[in-house]
Design a protein around this motif. Structure first.
Motif, PDB file in Angstrom:
ATOM      1  N   LEU A   8       9.404 -25.468  -9.771  1.00 28.60           N
ATOM      2  CA  LEU A   8       9.510 -24.149  -9.363  1.00 28.60           C
ATOM      3  C   LEU A   8      10.918 -23.388  -9.796  1.00 28.60           C
ATOM      4  O   LEU A   8      10.679 -22.359  -9.905  1.00 28.60           O
ATOM      5  CB  LEU A   8       9.520 -24.025  -7.878  1.00 28.60           C
ATOM      6  N   ALA A   9      11.989 -24.174  -9.864  1.00 34.21           N
ATOM      7  CA  ALA A   9      13.092 -23.463 -10.347  1.00 34.21           C
ATOM      8  C   ALA A   9      13.026 -23.063 -11.735  1.00 34.21           C
ATOM      9  O   ALA A   9      13.291 -22.162 -12.052  1.00 34.21           O
ATOM     10  CB  ALA A   9      14.145 -24.495 -10.321  1.00 34.21           C
ATOM     11  N   HIS A  10      12.260 -23.720 -12.763  1.00 33.58           N
ATOM     12  CA  HIS A  10      12.221 -23.234 -14.116  1.00 33.58           C
ATOM     13  C   HIS A  10      10.964 -21.933 -14.022  1.00 33.58           C
ATOM     14  O   HIS A  10      11.476 -21.363 -14.978  1.00 33.58           O
ATOM     15  CB  HIS A  10      11.409 -24.310 -14.813  1.00 33.58           C
ATOM     16  N   LEU A  11       9.971 -22.239 -13.290  1.00 33.12           N
ATOM     17  CA  LEU A  11       9.002 -20.967 -13.242  1.00 33.12           C
ATOM     18  C   LEU A  11       9.726 -19.667 -12.743  1.00 33.12           C
ATOM     19  O   LEU A  11       9.625 -18.727 -13.398  1.00 33.12           O
ATOM     20  CB  LEU A  11       8.033 -21.445 -12.266  1.00 33.12           C
ATOM     21  N   MET A  12      10.622 -19.847 -11.782  1.00 29.63           N
ATOM     22  CA  MET A  12      11.182 -18.850 -11.192  1.00 29.63           C
ATOM     23  C   MET A  12      12.181 -18.185 -12.241  1.00 29.63           C
ATOM     24  O   MET A  12      12.428 -17.072 -12.499  1.00 29.63           O
ATOM     25  CB  MET A  12      11.973 -19.289  -9.917  1.00 29.63           C
ATOM     26  N   ASP A  13      13.071 -19.186 -12.974  1.00 24.31           N
ATOM     27  CA  ASP A  13      14.050 -18.812 -13.929  1.00 24.31           C
ATOM     28  C   ASP A  13      13.426 -18.126 -15.485  1.00 24.31           C
ATOM     29  O   ASP A  13      13.827 -17.085 -15.730  1.00 24.31           O
ATOM     30  CB  ASP A  13      14.859 -19.713 -13.985  1.00 24.31           C
ATOM     31  N   LYS A  14      12.455 -18.883 -15.708  1.00 26.68           N
ATOM     32  CA  LYS A  14      11.846 -18.624 -16.998  1.00 26.68           C
ATOM     33  C   LYS A  14      10.615 -17.593 -17.056  1.00 26.68           C
ATOM     34  O   LYS A  14      10.411 -16.862 -17.883  1.00 26.68           O
ATOM     35  CB  LYS A  14      11.459 -19.639 -17.761  1.00 26.68           C
ATOM     36  N   VAL A  15      10.061 -17.394 -15.905  1.00 29.23           N
ATOM     37  CA  VAL A  15       9.032 -16.295 -15.668  1.00 29.23           C
ATOM     38  C   VAL A  15       9.094 -15.387 -14.849  1.00 29.23           C
ATOM     39  O   VAL A  15       9.252 -14.037 -15.106  1.00 29.23           O
ATOM     40  CB  VAL A  15       7.470 -17.236 -15.355  1.00 29.23           C
ATOM     41  N   ALA A  16       9.493 -15.681 -13.655  1.00 27.98           N
ATOM     42  CA  ALA A  16       9.490 -14.628 -12.407  1.00 27.98           C
ATOM     43  C   ALA A  16      10.707 -13.556 -12.864  1.00 27.98           C
ATOM     44  O   ALA A  16      10.392 -12.331 -12.542  1.00 27.98           O
ATOM     45  CB  ALA A  16       9.611 -15.263 -11.013  1.00 27.98           C
ATOM     46  N   ALA A  17      11.602 -14.092 -13.206  1.00 27.33           N
ATOM     47  CA  ALA A  17      12.846 -13.184 -13.540  1.00 27.33           C
ATOM     48  C   ALA A  17      12.792 -12.448 -14.737  1.00 27.33           C
ATOM     49  O   ALA A  17      13.336 -11.504 -14.890  1.00 27.33           O
ATOM     50  CB  ALA A  17      14.168 -14.117 -13.699  1.00 27.33           C
ATOM     51  N   VAL A  18      11.865 -12.857 -15.658  1.00 24.64           N
ATOM     52  CA  VAL A  18      11.840 -12.209 -16.794  1.00 24.64           C
ATOM     53  C   VAL A  18      10.467 -11.096 -16.870  1.00 24.64           C
ATOM     54  O   VAL A  18      10.686 -10.050 -17.506  1.00 24.64           O
ATOM     55  CB  VAL A  18      11.473 -12.996 -18.043  1.00 24.64           C
ATOM     56  N   ILE A  19       9.390 -11.375 -16.225  1.00 20.36           N
ATOM     57  CA  ILE A  19       8.524 -10.493 -16.074  1.00 20.36           C
ATOM     58  C   ILE A  19       7.912 -10.484 -14.726  1.00 20.36           C
ATOM     59  O   ILE A  19       6.770 -10.482 -14.340  1.00 20.36           O
ATOM     60  CB  ILE A  19       7.004 -10.980 -16.930  1.00 20.36           C
ATOM     61  N   PRO A  20       8.966  -9.885 -13.827  1.00 19.73           N
ATOM     62  CA  PRO A  20       8.573  -9.822 -12.216  1.00 19.73           C
ATOM     63  C   PRO A  20       7.431  -8.916 -11.947  1.00 19.73           C
ATOM     64  O   PRO A  20       6.636  -9.145 -10.873  1.00 19.73           O
ATOM     65  CB  PRO A  20       9.993  -9.161 -11.759  1.00 19.73           C
ATOM     66  N   SER A  21       7.136  -7.762 -12.474  1.00 15.39           N
ATOM     67  CA  SER A  21       6.374  -7.055 -12.148  1.00 15.39           C
ATOM     68  C   SER A  21       4.769  -7.544 -12.515  1.00 15.39           C
ATOM     69  O   SER A  21       3.897  -6.916 -12.241  1.00 15.39           O
ATOM     70  CB  SER A  21       6.666  -5.385 -12.640  1.00 15.39           C
ATOM     71  N   LYS A  22       4.522  -8.499 -13.338  1.00 12.35           N
ATOM     72  CA  LYS A  22       3.449  -8.851 -13.735  1.00 12.35           C
ATOM     73  C   LYS A  22       2.829 -10.014 -12.942  1.00 12.35           C
ATOM     74  O   LYS A  22       2.009 -10.827 -13.358  1.00 12.35           O
ATOM     75  CB  LYS A  22       3.483  -9.255 -15.117  1.00 12.35           C
ATOM     76  N   TYR A  23       3.219 -10.187 -11.799  1.00 12.72           N
ATOM     77  CA  TYR A  23       2.695 -11.314 -10.968  1.00 12.72           C
ATOM     78  C   TYR A  23       1.193 -11.353 -10.606  1.00 12.72           C
ATOM     79  O   TYR A  23       0.512 -12.381 -10.479  1.00 12.72           O
ATOM     80  CB  TYR A  23       3.463 -11.337  -9.621  1.00 12.72           C
ATOM     81  N   GLU A  24       0.737 -10.187 -10.319  1.00  9.40           N
ATOM     82  CA  GLU A  24      -0.604  -9.864 -10.090  1.00  9.40           C
ATOM     83  C   GLU A  24      -1.384 -10.216 -11.361  1.00  9.40           C
ATOM     84  O   GLU A  24      -2.528 -11.202 -10.982  1.00  9.40           O
ATOM     85  CB  GLU A  24      -0.956  -8.235  -9.670  1.00  9.40           C
ATOM     86  N   LEU A  25      -1.191  -9.832 -12.338  1.00  9.86           N
ATOM     87  CA  LEU A  25      -1.722 -10.110 -13.825  1.00  9.86           C
ATOM     88  C   LEU A  25      -1.679 -11.591 -13.895  1.00  9.86           C
ATOM     89  O   LEU A  25      -2.811 -12.254 -14.257  1.00  9.86           O
ATOM     90  CB  LEU A  25      -1.339  -9.472 -14.919  1.00  9.86           C
ATOM     91  N   VAL A  26      -0.699 -12.308 -13.765  1.00  9.93           N
ATOM     92  CA  VAL A  26      -0.297 -13.687 -13.703  1.00  9.93           C
ATOM     93  C   VAL A  26      -1.352 -14.400 -12.897  1.00  9.93           C
ATOM     94  O   VAL A  26      -2.115 -15.392 -13.105  1.00  9.93           O
ATOM     95  CB  VAL A  26       0.971 -14.153 -13.585  1.00  9.93           C
ATOM     96  N   GLY A  27      -1.247 -14.031 -11.493  1.00 11.98           N
ATOM     97  CA  GLY A  27      -2.145 -14.503 -10.795  1.00 11.98           C
ATOM     98  C   GLY A  27      -3.668 -14.374 -10.821  1.00 11.98           C
ATOM     99  O   GLY A  27      -4.273 -15.541 -10.424  1.00 11.98           O
ATOM    100  N   LEU A  28      -4.084 -13.282 -11.337  1.00 10.61           N
ATOM    101  CA  LEU A  28      -5.493 -13.148 -11.619  1.00 10.61           C
ATOM    102  C   LEU A  28      -5.968 -14.231 -12.654  1.00 10.61           C
ATOM    103  O   LEU A  28      -6.931 -14.868 -12.583  1.00 10.61           O
ATOM    104  CB  LEU A  28      -5.879 -11.978 -11.957  1.00 10.61           C
ATOM    105  N   GLN A  29      -4.963 -14.497 -13.558  1.00 10.60           N
ATOM    106  CA  GLN A  29      -5.404 -15.315 -14.641  1.00 10.60           C
ATOM    107  C   GLN A  29      -5.362 -16.888 -14.258  1.00 10.60           C
ATOM    108  O   GLN A  29      -5.875 -17.719 -14.762  1.00 10.60           O
ATOM    109  CB  GLN A  29      -4.419 -15.381 -15.876  1.00 10.60           C
ATOM    110  N   LEU A  30      -4.506 -17.106 -13.224  1.00 14.93           N
ATOM    111  CA  LEU A  30      -4.415 -18.495 -12.466  1.00 14.93           C
ATOM    112  C   LEU A  30      -5.737 -18.413 -11.463  1.00 14.93           C
ATOM    113  O   LEU A  30      -5.649 -19.795 -10.931  1.00 14.93           O
ATOM    114  CB  LEU A  30      -3.079 -18.662 -12.043  1.00 14.93           C
ATOM    115  N   GLY A  31      -6.554 -17.678 -11.401  1.00 16.07           N
ATOM    116  CA  GLY A  31      -7.531 -17.839 -10.514  1.00 16.07           C
ATOM    117  C   GLY A  31      -7.397 -17.375  -9.017  1.00 16.07           C
ATOM    118  O   GLY A  31      -8.306 -17.672  -8.300  1.00 16.07           O
ATOM    119  N   LEU A  32      -6.375 -16.723  -8.792  1.00 12.83           N
ATOM    120  CA  LEU A  32      -6.090 -16.197  -7.520  1.00 12.83           C
ATOM    121  C   LEU A  32      -7.014 -14.848  -7.344  1.00 12.83           C
ATOM    122  O   LEU A  32      -7.322 -14.289  -8.268  1.00 12.83           O
ATOM    123  CB  LEU A  32      -4.633 -15.925  -7.185  1.00 12.83           C
TER     124      LEU A  32
END
Length: 100
Positions: A8-32
């Protein structure tokens, strides 16, 4: 290793901090679903709110285990047309190959 589970630490550092506003697009692609993502929608403005939403999203993805909770899956999601983060996906692919 692309088939290893990301922390989770790597995901937060490498993804969430870099593309914060794309969480919905990422979530849809992950099947949520949109309703699941709506519940996770940031309650606070700014980066902190999106990071919290990403943390919940990654937690749900890990709990579900489908698609597989791996760097390979995440890199594929980032490369998808809807997310469009090819450069970030290439950086993560390189980083995961270099990790011991």
């Amino acid at each position: 290793d692309l088939d290893s589970e990301p922390s989770l630490a790597h995901l937060m550092d490498k993804v969430a901090a870099v593309i914060p506003s794309k969480y919905e697009l990422v979530g849809l692609q992950l099947g949520l679903t949109l309703s699941q993502l709506h519940v996770m929608r940031p309650q606070h403005q700014g980066l902190e709110g999106y990071q919290i939403a990403f943390g919940e999203l990654f937690g749900e993805w890990r709990r579900r285990g489908s698609p597989p909770y791996t760097w390979r899956t995440l890199i594929g999601v980032l490369r998808s047309t809807s997310v469009g983060e090819v450069e970030l996906s290439e950086q993560l692919s390189w980083i995961t190959r270099k990790r011991p």
